[in-house]
Design a protein around this motif. Structure first.
Motif, PDB file in Angstrom:
ATOM      1  N   PHE A 192     -10.503 -13.259   8.041  1.00 17.28           N
ATOM      2  CA  PHE A 192     -10.001 -12.269   7.381  1.00 17.28           C
ATOM      3  C   PHE A 192      -8.572 -11.924   7.593  1.00 17.28           C
ATOM      4  CE2 PHE A 192      -8.531  -7.572   7.773  1.00 17.28           C
ATOM      5  CZ  PHE A 192      -8.944  -7.171   6.354  1.00 17.28           C
ATOM      6  N   THR A 193      -7.947 -12.541   8.558  1.00 19.95           N
ATOM      7  CA  THR A 193      -6.379 -12.303   8.859  1.00 19.95           C
ATOM      8  C   THR A 193      -5.879 -13.430   7.675  1.00 19.95           C
ATOM      9  OG1 THR A 193      -6.726 -11.826  11.124  1.00 19.95           O
ATOM     10  CG2 THR A 193      -4.567 -12.730  10.610  1.00 19.95           C
ATOM     11  N   LEU A 194      -6.470 -14.635   7.679  1.00 18.03           N
ATOM     12  CA  LEU A 194      -6.038 -15.799   6.662  1.00 18.03           C
ATOM     13  C   LEU A 194      -6.041 -15.278   5.480  1.00 18.03           C
ATOM     14  CD1 LEU A 194      -7.582 -19.005   8.343  1.00 18.03           C
ATOM     15  CD2 LEU A 194      -5.085 -18.417   8.287  1.00 18.03           C
ATOM     16  N   ASP A 195      -6.872 -14.469   4.983  1.00 16.89           N
ATOM     17  CA  ASP A 195      -6.976 -13.959   3.614  1.00 16.89           C
ATOM     18  C   ASP A 195      -5.853 -12.938   3.424  1.00 16.89           C
ATOM     19  OD1 ASP A 195      -9.127 -15.492   2.892  1.00 16.89           O
ATOM     20  OD2 ASP A 195     -10.427 -13.791   3.347  1.00 16.89           O
ATOM     21  N   LEU A 196      -5.518 -12.070   4.362  1.00 17.83           N
ATOM     22  CA  LEU A 196      -4.245 -11.293   4.374  1.00 17.83           C
ATOM     23  C   LEU A 196      -3.153 -11.986   4.063  1.00 17.83           C
ATOM     24  CD1 LEU A 196      -5.479  -8.273   6.735  1.00 17.83           C
ATOM     25  CD2 LEU A 196      -5.507  -8.436   3.964  1.00 17.83           C
ATOM     26  N   LEU A 197      -2.856 -13.094   4.822  1.00 19.60           N
ATOM     27  CA  LEU A 197      -1.804 -13.920   5.212  1.00 19.60           C
ATOM     28  C   LEU A 197      -1.408 -14.368   3.663  1.00 19.60           C
ATOM     29  CD1 LEU A 197      -1.915 -15.233   8.487  1.00 19.60           C
ATOM     30  CD2 LEU A 197      -0.359 -13.315   7.824  1.00 19.60           C
ATOM     31  N   ARG A 198      -2.487 -15.045   3.265  1.00 19.50           N
ATOM     32  CA  ARG A 198      -2.169 -15.592   1.990  1.00 19.50           C
ATOM     33  C   ARG A 198      -2.117 -14.778   0.680  1.00 19.50           C
ATOM     34  NH1 ARG A 198      -7.857 -18.394  -0.156  1.00 19.50           N
ATOM     35  NH2 ARG A 198      -8.238 -15.971  -0.377  1.00 19.50           N
ATOM     36  N   ARG A 199      -2.438 -13.430   0.757  1.00 22.97           N
ATOM     37  CA  ARG A 199      -2.131 -12.582  -0.156  1.00 22.97           C
ATOM     38  C   ARG A 199      -0.776 -11.962  -0.174  1.00 22.97           C
ATOM     39  NH1 ARG A 199      -6.722 -10.530  -2.808  1.00 22.97           N
ATOM     40  NH2 ARG A 199      -8.699 -11.399  -2.240  1.00 22.97           N
ATOM     41  N   THR A 200      -0.112 -12.093   1.227  1.00 19.40           N
ATOM     42  CA  THR A 200       1.292 -11.568   1.319  1.00 19.40           C
ATOM     43  C   THR A 200       2.320 -12.418   1.810  1.00 19.40           C
ATOM     44  OG1 THR A 200      -0.001  -9.787   2.180  1.00 19.40           O
ATOM     45  CG2 THR A 200       2.253  -9.790   2.878  1.00 19.40           C
ATOM     46  N   PRO A 201       3.069 -13.102   0.886  1.00 20.38           N
ATOM     47  CA  PRO A 201       4.161 -14.066   1.203  1.00 20.38           C
ATOM     48  C   PRO A 201       5.232 -13.528   1.966  1.00 20.38           C
ATOM     49  CG  PRO A 201       4.249 -13.175  -1.224  1.00 20.38           C
ATOM     50  CD  PRO A 201       3.067 -12.688  -0.652  1.00 20.38           C
ATOM     51  N   ASP A 202       5.456 -11.985   1.890  1.00 15.49           N
ATOM     52  CA  ASP A 202       6.600 -11.586   2.783  1.00 15.49           C
ATOM     53  C   ASP A 202       6.669 -11.630   4.127  1.00 15.49           C
ATOM     54  OD1 ASP A 202       9.216 -10.269   3.252  1.00 15.49           O
ATOM     55  OD2 ASP A 202       7.957  -8.205   3.015  1.00 15.49           O
ATOM     56  N   PRO A 203       7.726 -12.288   4.765  1.00 13.24           N
ATOM     57  CA  PRO A 203       7.617 -12.965   6.238  1.00 13.24           C
ATOM     58  C   PRO A 203       7.471 -11.505   6.919  1.00 13.24           C
ATOM     59  CG  PRO A 203       9.262 -13.893   5.188  1.00 13.24           C
ATOM     60  CD  PRO A 203       8.743 -12.963   4.049  1.00 13.24           C
ATOM     61  N   ALA A 204       7.985 -10.298   6.712  1.00 13.44           N
ATOM     62  CA  ALA A 204       7.721  -8.919   7.326  1.00 13.44           C
ATOM     63  C   ALA A 204       6.370  -8.566   7.180  1.00 13.44           C
ATOM     64  CB  ALA A 204       9.064  -7.861   6.720  1.00 13.44           C
ATOM     65  N   GLU A 205       5.946  -8.501   6.102  1.00 10.86           N
ATOM     66  CA  GLU A 205       4.646  -7.843   6.076  1.00 10.86           C
ATOM     67  C   GLU A 205       3.623  -8.964   6.798  1.00 10.86           C
ATOM     68  OE1 GLU A 205       3.638  -7.469   2.015  1.00 10.86           O
ATOM     69  OE2 GLU A 205       4.920  -5.746   1.718  1.00 10.86           O
ATOM     70  N   ARG A 206       3.898 -10.159   6.960  1.00 15.20           N
ATOM     71  CA  ARG A 206       3.044 -11.267   7.747  1.00 15.20           C
ATOM     72  C   ARG A 206       3.448 -10.816   8.975  1.00 15.20           C
ATOM     73  NH1 ARG A 206       3.037 -17.464   5.430  1.00 15.20           N
ATOM     74  NH2 ARG A 206       2.013 -17.030   3.506  1.00 15.20           N
ATOM     75  N   GLN A 207       4.356 -10.607   9.456  1.00 13.90           N
ATOM     76  CA  GLN A 207       4.566  -9.988  10.858  1.00 13.90           C
ATOM     77  C   GLN A 207       3.736  -8.850  11.179  1.00 13.90           C
ATOM     78  OE1 GLN A 207       5.948 -12.076  13.244  1.00 13.90           O
ATOM     79  NE2 GLN A 207       5.035 -10.595  14.740  1.00 13.90           N
ATOM     80  N   TRP A 208       3.745  -7.948  10.071  1.00 11.56           N
ATOM     81  CA  TRP A 208       2.950  -6.769  10.453  1.00 11.56           C
ATOM     82  C   TRP A 208       1.466  -6.822  10.500  1.00 11.56           C
ATOM     83  CZ3 TRP A 208      -0.728  -4.257   7.571  1.00 11.56           C
ATOM     84  CH2 TRP A 208      -1.350  -3.040   8.118  1.00 11.56           C
ATOM     85  N   ILE A 209       0.990  -7.897   9.815  1.00 17.48           N
ATOM     86  CA  ILE A 209      -0.538  -8.296   9.745  1.00 17.48           C
ATOM     87  C   ILE A 209      -0.690  -8.990  11.297  1.00 17.48           C
ATOM     88  CG2 ILE A 209      -2.014  -9.911   8.754  1.00 17.48           C
ATOM     89  CD1 ILE A 209      -0.907  -9.374   6.121  1.00 17.48           C
ATOM     90  N   LEU A 210       0.016  -9.919  11.802  1.00 22.51           N
ATOM     91  CA  LEU A 210      -0.111 -10.381  12.824  1.00 22.51           C
ATOM     92  C   LEU A 210       0.006  -9.301  14.094  1.00 22.51           C
ATOM     93  CD1 LEU A 210       2.203 -13.589  12.592  1.00 22.51           C
ATOM     94  CD2 LEU A 210      -0.153 -13.510  12.206  1.00 22.51           C
ATOM     95  N   ASP A 211       0.821  -8.369  14.059  1.00 17.80           N
ATOM     96  CA  ASP A 211       0.591  -7.301  15.018  1.00 17.80           C
ATOM     97  C   ASP A 211      -0.201  -6.512  14.909  1.00 17.80           C
ATOM     98  OD1 ASP A 211       3.302  -8.098  15.950  1.00 17.80           O
ATOM     99  OD2 ASP A 211       4.449  -6.998  14.765  1.00 17.80           O
TER     100      ASP A 211
END
Length: 444
Positions: free
Chosen positions: A65-84
């Motif tokens: 699920f996390t990988l799917d979100l990261l693939r849909r979000t190329p923005d580094p800031a949003e990716r960091q939010w997903i990881l948090d």
């Protein structure tokens, strides 16, 4: 084929314990271990595997699920939010290494179903190359996933992949087995101790030692056997006492007329015509008196004497000195001292009988005391006489079979009876001196 069928039986006889305690504990332990193994297999093969697959599927699904979100979000800031958020919601510590590549796909796994279940779930949920490391961190499992623009590193807590009930279950299995086995061992030891006490009492009583009545202990059957042994012991004592009293009376009744005959012969006038006849009759009376004494000693069996620590070497020295004073040639070979629990008068009589028997048929007698093993003491009486043929060596121990050359035929019989009453035996063999060897074996 016959050897193949006999081999397992012989192997089991060598492997199985010989004592009653060991066999009883083995009978208890084998079913107990079998039940525990079956229970562990049921838990490990069904419940644990089911729980492991479910836990692994949940972790793999959350990573996917996390990988799917990261693939849909190329923005580094949003990716960091997903990881948090993944750290907060899933307890995953995730890091992205942009542009990195997996150097190898070989994983470091541990025994058990958890690593295999997680690998299967990752292949099913994410479908990307990955590597697992179960050995570097005792608290976490490191998962590295190769995705389109780098490597995603995931630290998943181990507690999310297995249940702690497995340790409680194994602890319960081992603890209950040890507890039950300890209780069984303590109980069986008390039962076997009562049987061993009964065996020691029977062995001591058979050697002529007065052990007294034993206290019935243990199971009902063991108590019954102990009570029966006490009754048997009392009956045998009563029988021996009655027999000894009766034989003492018979001896007195027989010796009274013999004494009168001896006195009458002594008072007869010693004329030239009757002197030879009186001497022969006196010799016959003395022979009859000696035979009565021998018969009485054989029937009594020295049964009233109690065993006590006795220096067997010193006893042999005394017997040899008495034999030399009687004019016999005897050689004695003994250690400085050897103390055994013996009935001294009875053993002295047995050894004297063997030496007297050798003196009547030989010119020289050798007596040797040795210890062939740590549990056996041996007295060998060797002579240079004619010996006894091998086919007659057992029959001469029967009463009145060996009477010759002034003997009553009871010397060897009495000697063997005394030796066996001490827990030993007497055997006959060819002597190195050419005659007969009589060997007394006694337990140490």
């Amino acid at each position: 084929m016959r050897f193949a069928t006999r081999f397992p039986g012989r192997f089991l006889k060598r492997v199985l314990p010989r004592s009653l305690l060991g066999r009883s504990l083995l009978i208890i332990l084998l079913p107990l271990v079998l039940v525990q193994v079956v229970a562990l297999q049921i838990f490990y093969g069904n419940h644990l595997e089911l729980i492991s697959r479910r836990f692994a599927g949940a972790v793999a699904g959350e990573i996917g699920f996390t990988l799917d979100l990261l693939r849909r979000t190329p923005d580094p800031a949003e990716r960091q939010w997903i990881l948090d958020e993944a750290r907060t919601e899933f307890e995953f510590a995730m890091r992205i290494h942009p542009g990195a590549r997996l150097t190898t796909n070989k994983s470091r796994n541990i025994p058990g179903p958890m690593d295999d279940d997680l690998a299967e779930a990752l292949r099913e949920k994410i479908g990307l190359p990955f590597r697992m490391d179960w050995t570097s961190d005792p608290q976490s499992v490191l998962v590295e996933v190769q995705f389109w623009d780098g490597v995603l590193e995931v630290e998943a807590p181990r507690k999310r992949l297995y249940t702690s009930t497995i340790y409680l279950f194994v602890l319960w299995l081992v603890g209950s087995a040890i507890l039950l086995f300890s209780i069984a061992a303590l109980f069986m030891r008390n039962q076997v101790r009562a049987i061993r006490r009964l065996a020691r009492a029977a062995e001591a009583f058979g050697m002529g030692r007065d052990v007294g009545p034993i206290k019935p202990e243990g199971a009902a059957e063991v108590r019954q056997a102990a009570a029966a042994f006490n009754r048997m012991q009392e009956r045998i004592r009563r029988f021996l006492a009655q027999r000894t009293e009766m034989l003492a009376g018979v001896s007195h009744d027989l010796r009274t007329p013999l004494t009168r005959l001896r006195l009458a012969l002594a008072m007869l006038p010693a004329g030239a015509a009757l002197g030879q006849d009186i001497a022969e009759m006196t010799t016959d009376v003395e022979e009859m008196d000696r035979m009565i004494g021998g018969y009485l000693a054989f029937a009594r069996g020295e049964g009233t004497e109690q065993a006590q620590p006795t220096d067997l070497a010193a006893m042999l020295e005394d017997i040899a000195a008495s034999t030399r004073r009687a004019g016999a040639a005897i050689t004695l070979i003994t250690p400085p001292t050897l103390t055994l629990p013996l009935r001294p008068d009875a053993m002295r009589r047995a050894i004297t009988n063997l030496i007297d028997n050798a003196r009547r048929h030989a010119r020289h007698v050798t007596v040797t005391l040795s210890t062939p093993s740590s549990r056996i003491a041996a007295i060998a009486v060797d002579d240079d006489g004619p010996g006894i043929p091998p086919e007659r060596r057992e029959s001469v121990f029967r009463p009145f079979e060996s009477g010759a050359a002034g003997g009553t035929g009871l010397g060897l019989t009495i000697a063997r009876d005394i030796a066996r009453a001490h827990g030993g035996d007497i055997s006959l063999d060819t002597s190195p001196q050419g005659g007969l060897r009589a060997r007394i074996s006694l337990p140490i």
